[in-house]
Motif scaffolding. Structure first.
Motif, mmCIF file in Angstrom:
data_model
loop_
_atom_site.group_PDB
_atom_site.id
_atom_site.type_symbol
_atom_site.label_atom_id
_atom_site.label_comp_id
_atom_site.label_asym_id
_atom_site.label_seq_id
_atom_site.Cartn_x
_atom_site.Cartn_y
_atom_site.Cartn_z
ATOM 1 N N PRO A 96 -2.421 8.043 -2.801
ATOM 2 C CA PRO A 96 -2.217 6.052 -2.672
ATOM 3 C C PRO A 96 -1.953 5.620 -3.818
ATOM 4 O O PRO A 96 -2.727 5.628 -4.447
ATOM 5 N N ARG A 97 -0.718 5.209 -3.880
ATOM 6 C CA ARG A 97 -0.732 4.484 -5.448
ATOM 7 C C ARG A 97 -0.527 3.491 -5.267
ATOM 8 O O ARG A 97 -0.817 2.229 -5.780
ATOM 9 N N LEU A 98 -0.237 2.572 -3.730
ATOM 10 C CA LEU A 98 -0.013 0.800 -3.360
ATOM 11 C C LEU A 98 -0.481 0.437 -2.147
ATOM 12 O O LEU A 98 -0.279 1.311 -1.643
ATOM 13 N N HIS A 99 -1.057 -0.462 -2.584
ATOM 14 C CA HIS A 99 -1.397 -1.193 -0.986
ATOM 15 C C HIS A 99 -0.561 -2.731 -1.024
ATOM 16 O O HIS A 99 -0.239 -3.082 -1.792
ATOM 17 N N LEU A 138 -3.136 7.410 8.447
ATOM 18 C CA LEU A 138 -1.366 7.070 8.355
ATOM 19 C C LEU A 138 -0.188 8.008 9.038
ATOM 20 O O LEU A 138 -0.618 8.653 9.749
ATOM 21 N N THR A 139 0.808 6.384 9.118
ATOM 22 C CA THR A 139 2.090 7.377 10.375
ATOM 23 C C THR A 139 2.653 8.164 9.311
ATOM 24 O O THR A 139 3.798 8.076 8.729
ATOM 25 N N LEU A 140 1.723 9.548 7.938
ATOM 26 C CA LEU A 140 3.101 9.834 7.813
ATOM 27 C C LEU A 140 2.098 11.243 7.471
ATOM 28 O O LEU A 140 0.816 11.450 8.090
ATOM 29 N N GLY A 141 3.017 12.224 8.210
ATOM 30 C CA GLY A 141 2.318 13.699 8.163
ATOM 31 C C GLY A 141 3.427 14.883 7.535
ATOM 32 O O GLY A 141 4.419 14.518 6.390
ATOM 33 N N TRP A 183 0.921 -1.523 5.034
ATOM 34 C CA TRP A 183 1.618 -0.393 4.324
ATOM 35 C C TRP A 183 0.733 0.110 3.037
ATOM 36 O O TRP A 183 0.089 -0.350 2.069
ATOM 37 N N VAL A 184 0.984 1.799 2.640
ATOM 38 C CA VAL A 184 0.350 2.275 1.590
ATOM 39 C C VAL A 184 1.527 3.150 0.945
ATOM 40 O O VAL A 184 2.219 3.653 1.799
ATOM 41 N N GLY A 185 1.900 3.230 -0.041
ATOM 42 C CA GLY A 185 2.982 3.758 -0.863
ATOM 43 C C GLY A 185 1.555 5.033 -1.340
ATOM 44 O O GLY A 185 0.823 4.817 -2.379
ATOM 45 N N ALA A 198 3.725 4.485 4.361
ATOM 46 C CA ALA A 198 3.055 4.413 5.596
ATOM 47 C C ALA A 198 2.030 3.654 6.103
ATOM 48 O O ALA A 198 1.725 2.777 4.766
ATOM 49 N N GLN A 199 2.274 3.263 7.672
ATOM 50 C CA GLN A 199 1.409 2.026 8.150
ATOM 51 C C GLN A 199 -0.066 2.727 8.430
ATOM 52 O O GLN A 199 -0.307 4.087 8.251
#
Length: 442
Positions: free
Chosen positions: A364-367, A348-351, A406-408, A335-336
């Motif tokens: 949150p694991r990755l950037h 973030l754009t995730l819900g 982006w965030v993973g 998500a961004q």
């Protein structure tokens, strides 16, 4: 004595037809550049998730191919070493492409929870199905009777936990003119659990009703221990062990009373993804010589594992409690950052419409900074809440997150992730190149 085990099968032609489906607006994350292509054609292009204007539209969830293969091999090897068959719960993914991989790795069958899921499985020719519920819907039983008569190679069993249930099944199957008896498994419940008989007297009454039915055949015993414990502490593990011991004792009581067919292996099944070690130990031991038993686990979430609940409680989780290689998380959401209204908060754009939240929030694991060539690990960031379409992220001092990055995110409880995505990209070892596309059918 364990009975011989053969792997289940499915219809490979039906599986190939999945890859012929054309991509379009129905798959909300798929780039417009791929619209009109079949799944096979799109996968063959080797597109990248973040390919500028041609990249996938966030948020989206991906499957990690190396982790999937690792988990498939790990579970297959573990089951083989411990003498148990595996009928993974297909409700986790509802993805026949993934069912095929589980069967290719030796799975004995696939487990379903509802009649609707059963129909999906049969549309793809799954040859051996365990329905882990009591099936009393007359329309579903009528359809099942026809399916069993149409395909002599189709093997099926479902739960039974009441005399009333046995009577309803018998009535519906008789009305349907069923040519083959339906195998049923007597389900053992427990106080605080879900379905299943709660005492020995009831169990024997139900088994007798099945024996007297012209449309049913008692194939064994089963149940589900996962509802009885929610952590891996000593008390929880002891409760699971006690339940499995009672399941074995019930099976022996049925056999001693002649309520199980001595000419057929007795199916004994339990085992979600949290306590399959204790279940396997209990259903492969303690049987008298000469009694043929088919011990079957039904673990499903092992395939993708997770970054939450199963990471902490699985026997092959973050801190393995059995010998073996730990599973790897194979689900990742991207998500961004859509807003950073303060130094301490990013959105973030995730819900809730995109990711699981019932067994823990995303991690949150990755950037991946905007315009960067790849992702780097991200630590110290915490998702504190989800709205329908937003994730609230608490930021540590000096957080590198900027609007557009982006965030993973690692996810917890895969069963409530797959149902949100009709199509999931599968990425290779670099985490960004799409090597396949997996279709789900919820």
């Amino acid at each position: 004595m364990s009975a011989p085990v053969t792997a289940g099968t499915l219809d490979r032609a039906a599986l190939r037809r999945i890859h012929e489906e054309r991509l379009d607006w129905r798959f909300r994350a798929v780039p417009a550049a791929l619209h009109g292509l079949s799944l096979a054609e799109a996968a063959a292009r080797g597109v990248r998730l973040f390919d500028g204007a041609a990249g996938f539209l966030g948020p989206f969830v991906v499957l990690d191919e190396p982790a999937l293969e690792h988990n498939l091999r790990t579970m297959a090897d573990w089951c083989a070493r411990h003498g148990v068959a595996l009928a993974p719960h297909g409700k986790t993914t509802m993805a026949p492409q993934l069912f095929a991989r589980q069967l290719d790795h030796g799975a004995w069958g696939i487990t379903a929870a509802t009649a609707g899921q059963l129909r999906v499985y049969r549309a793809f020719g799954v040859s051996r199905i365990v329905l882990a519920n009591q099936l009393v819907d007359p329309a579903a039983l009528h359809w099942l009777a026809g399916e069993l008569d149409r395909d002599p190679g189709f093997e099926f069993c479902c739960w039974v936990d009441s005399v009333r249930g046995a009577e309803l099944m018998t009535r519906a199957l008789t009305a349907a003119g069923a040519g083959r008896p339906v195998d049923v498994v007597l389900e053992l419940g427990a106080e605080g659990g879900r379905t299943g008989v709660r005492d020995r007297a009831t169990a024997l009454s139900v088994a007798t009703a099945v024996r007297d039915s012209p449309a049913l055949r008692l194939a064994g015993t089963g149940g589900y221990e996962g509802a009885l414990a929610h952590d891996a502490g000593d008390a929880a593990l002891a409760r699971v062990t006690s339940y499995v011991d009672e399941l074995r004792a019930l099976t022996l009581a049925l056999a001693e009373r002649g309520l199980l067919d001595p000419a057929r292996p007795i199916l004994v099944t339990a085992g979600g993804s949290a306590f399959f070690d204790r279940v396997a130990e209990g259903i492969t031991s303690g049987w008298p010589a000469g009694l043929a038993v088919l011990p079957v686990l039904r673990s499903g979430a092992y395939l993708t594992h997770d970054d939450g609940f199963y990471r902490t409680v699985s026997p092959l989780g973050e801190r393995p409690r059995v010998a073996g290689t730990p599973f790897r998380p194979a689900l990742l959401a991207w998500a961004q950052v859509t807003s950073r209204p303060s130094a301490e908060l990013a959105l973030l754009t995730l819900g809730k419409r995109d990711a699981s939240f019932d067994e823990g929030l995303p991690v949150p694991r990755l950037h991946r900074p905007q315009g960067a060539a790849g992702a780097v690990p991200l630590a110290g960031h915490t998702v504190t809440a989800l709205n329908d379409q937003h994730a609230f992220v608490a930021l540590p001092p000096g957080s590198p997150l900027e609007v557009g990055d982006w965030v993973g995110l690692g996810l917890s409880h895969p069963c409530t992730v797959f149902d949100k995505w009709p199509l999931l990209p599968v990425v290779g070892a670099d985490g960004e190149t799409v090597v396949d596309l997996v279709r789900t059918y919820f």
